[in-house]
Design an enzyme around this catalytic site. Structure first.
Site, mmCIF file in Angstrom:
data_model
loop_
_atom_site.group_PDB
_atom_site.id
_atom_site.type_symbol
_atom_site.label_atom_id
_atom_site.label_comp_id
_atom_site.label_asym_id
_atom_site.label_seq_id
_atom_site.Cartn_x
_atom_site.Cartn_y
_atom_site.Cartn_z
ATOM 1 C CE1 TYR A 1 -3.902 -1.999 4.995
ATOM 2 C CE2 TYR A 1 -3.235 0.285 4.658
ATOM 3 C CZ TYR A 1 -3.653 -0.930 4.143
ATOM 4 O OH TYR A 1 -3.818 -1.075 2.779
ATOM 5 C CB SER B 1 -0.874 0.023 1.255
ATOM 6 O OG SER B 1 -1.463 1.297 1.412
HETATM 7 P P1 NAP Z 1 -11.478 -5.837 0.466
HETATM 8 O O1 NAP Z 1 -12.350 -5.409 -0.665
HETATM 9 O O2 NAP Z 1 -11.754 -5.375 1.846
HETATM 10 O O3 NAP Z 1 -11.388 -7.452 0.454
HETATM 11 C C1 NAP Z 1 -10.564 -8.096 1.377
HETATM 12 C C2 NAP Z 1 -10.401 -9.534 0.981
HETATM 13 O O4 NAP Z 1 -9.502 -10.164 1.920
HETATM 14 C C3 NAP Z 1 -11.700 -10.315 1.044
HETATM 15 O O5 NAP Z 1 -11.683 -11.270 0.018
HETATM 16 C C4 NAP Z 1 -11.637 -10.998 2.418
HETATM 17 O O6 NAP Z 1 -12.363 -12.218 2.494
HETATM 18 C C5 NAP Z 1 -10.146 -11.309 2.481
HETATM 19 N N1 NAP Z 1 -9.643 -11.508 3.849
HETATM 20 C C6 NAP Z 1 -9.628 -10.633 4.880
HETATM 21 N N2 NAP Z 1 -9.062 -11.204 5.969
HETATM 22 C C7 NAP Z 1 -8.707 -12.476 5.591
HETATM 23 C C8 NAP Z 1 -8.100 -13.564 6.266
HETATM 24 N N3 NAP Z 1 -7.725 -13.484 7.544
HETATM 25 N N4 NAP Z 1 -7.900 -14.719 5.568
HETATM 26 C C9 NAP Z 1 -8.291 -14.831 4.272
HETATM 27 N N5 NAP Z 1 -8.876 -13.822 3.600
HETATM 28 C C10 NAP Z 1 -9.090 -12.669 4.250
HETATM 29 O O7 NAP Z 1 -9.935 -5.451 0.199
HETATM 30 P P2 NAP Z 1 -9.254 -4.654 -1.014
HETATM 31 O O8 NAP Z 1 -9.526 -3.202 -0.820
HETATM 32 O O9 NAP Z 1 -9.528 -5.308 -2.309
HETATM 33 O O10 NAP Z 1 -7.709 -4.856 -0.609
HETATM 34 C C11 NAP Z 1 -6.943 -5.942 -1.064
HETATM 35 C C12 NAP Z 1 -5.490 -5.696 -0.670
HETATM 36 O O11 NAP Z 1 -5.049 -4.450 -1.207
HETATM 37 C C13 NAP Z 1 -5.264 -5.600 0.841
HETATM 38 O O12 NAP Z 1 -4.038 -6.191 1.187
HETATM 39 C C14 NAP Z 1 -5.224 -4.100 1.080
HETATM 40 O O13 NAP Z 1 -4.514 -3.751 2.246
HETATM 41 C C15 NAP Z 1 -4.527 -3.628 -0.180
HETATM 42 N N6 NAP Z 1 -4.775 -2.210 -0.491
HETATM 43 C C16 NAP Z 1 -6.041 -1.762 -0.745
HETATM 44 C C17 NAP Z 1 -6.223 -0.419 -1.036
HETATM 45 C C18 NAP Z 1 -7.584 0.161 -1.335
HETATM 46 O O14 NAP Z 1 -7.659 1.393 -1.485
HETATM 47 N N7 NAP Z 1 -8.637 -0.619 -1.432
HETATM 48 C C19 NAP Z 1 -5.129 0.446 -1.038
HETATM 49 C C20 NAP Z 1 -3.878 -0.051 -0.770
HETATM 50 C C21 NAP Z 1 -3.705 -1.392 -0.497
HETATM 51 P P3 NAP Z 1 -13.960 -12.241 2.861
HETATM 52 O O15 NAP Z 1 -14.660 -11.734 1.622
HETATM 53 O O16 NAP Z 1 -14.251 -13.663 3.153
HETATM 54 O O17 NAP Z 1 -14.146 -11.328 4.024
#
Ligand code: NAP
Length: 249
Positions: A159, A146
């Site tokens: 985080y 991130s």
């Molecule tokens: P999201 O929409 O909140 O989805 C999170 C995913 O992770 C879901 O599939 C969830 O499963 C799964 N998950 C959470 N805890 C878990 C665990 N303990 N074991 C297995 N699966 C787990 O997330 P996102 O925004 O797409 O983010 C994905 C990645 O990108 C993350 O690492 C996040 O930190 C990073 N990121 C995101 C952003 C952003 O702006 N969105 C920015 C920078 C970095 P369930 O559906 O079963 O809950």
């Protein structure tokens, strides 16, 4: 290696960036294991969409903060889809938006158990299978970091620290496994339109957009494009890189 013969695990593939990556990978010919923690309905929807379009996908429940569950995840994938070639370490949580002093110890620990230890457990299982010295064919790992690793998190200190650790994990591990035929890179998203964000009102969203040189949030598909490039042979001399996908932020 031909993408048709590639087998990919996407942790947290049920929603957001992981779901977009799973769908795109399947279009490119990968067989995909969509890991999720709780949301079986959305994970199975993605699997249904891939399989009905002629692709191959399975959904496997596993909490990546448990080394035992991660071991099972990799075993099931190997049995159902064949030899692993690719891993996207994507599942992550931001934790409560709060001052450190107001977080309890279990909340702090849990963020590191998922965002950092979970990535270690998955990488270890992947390397065991991909390493040339243990009879594997090599492979590629992409860790999702991130931009908070660079700029800090606003009341998201654990985080941001966990993501900074992922950048170093990526670099150190890439050097460790380079001669095993395994590349390790990271994608560092800015603000992407997923469930991770819950903007309280339009004004907050408008102000956020002003901080981004491109003037808009990114989409999960735009992050998926970068991930799939890093996994592909087009990036065959790229390892240890952290690629920002952040609209210039
Ligand atoms: P999201 O929409 O909140 O989805 C999170 C995913 O992770 C879901 O599939 C969830 O499963 C799964 N998950 C959470 N805890 C878990 C665990 N303990 N074991 C297995 N699966 C787990 O997330 P996102 O925004 O797409 O983010 C994905 C990645 O990108 C993350 O690492 C996040 O930190 C990073 N990121 C995101 C952003 C952003 O702006 N969105 C920015 C920078 C970095 P369930 O559906 O079963 O809950």
């Amino acid at each position: 290696m031909n993408a048709e013969k590639k087998v990919l695990i996407v942790t947290g593939g049920s929603r957001g960036i992981g779901a977009a990556t799973s769908l795109k990978a399947a279009q490119m010919g990968y067989s995909v294991c969509i890991n999720y923690e709780k949301n079986s309905k959305t994970a199975n929807q993605i699997v249904g969409e891939i399989n009905s379009n002629g692709g191959k996908a399975i959904a496997v429940q596993a909490d990546i903060s448990s080394a035992k569950e991660v071991e099972q995840l990799f075993k099931i994938t190997e049995i159902e889809l064949g030899a692993l070639s690719s891993l996207v370490n994507n599942a992550g949580i931001s934790g409560p938006r709060s001052k450190l002093i107001d977080l309890n110890v279990s909340e702090i620990k849990h963020i590191f158990e998922v965002n950092l230890l979970g990535y270690f457990y998955c990488a270890k299982e992947a390397i065991k299978r991909m390493s040339r010295s243990s009879g594997g064919q090599g492979g590629a790992i992409v860790n999702i970091s991130s931009q908070a690793a660079e700029f800090g998190g606003n009341h998201l200190t654990p985080y941001a620290a966990s993501k900074a650790a992922i950048n170093n994990f990526t670099l150190s591990l890439s050097r460790e496994v380079a001669l095993e035929g395994i590349r390790v890179n990271a994608v560092s998203p800015g603000i992407i339109e997923t469930d991770q964000h819950d903007f309280p009102n339009e004004m907050v969203l408008k102000n956020k957009k002003k901080e981004i040189p491109m003037g808009r949030l990114g989409t999960p598909q735009e992050v998926a494009n970068a991930i799939l490039w890093l996994l592909s042979d087009k990036a065959e001399y790229v390892t240890g890189a952290v690629l920002p996908v952040a609209g210039g932020r």
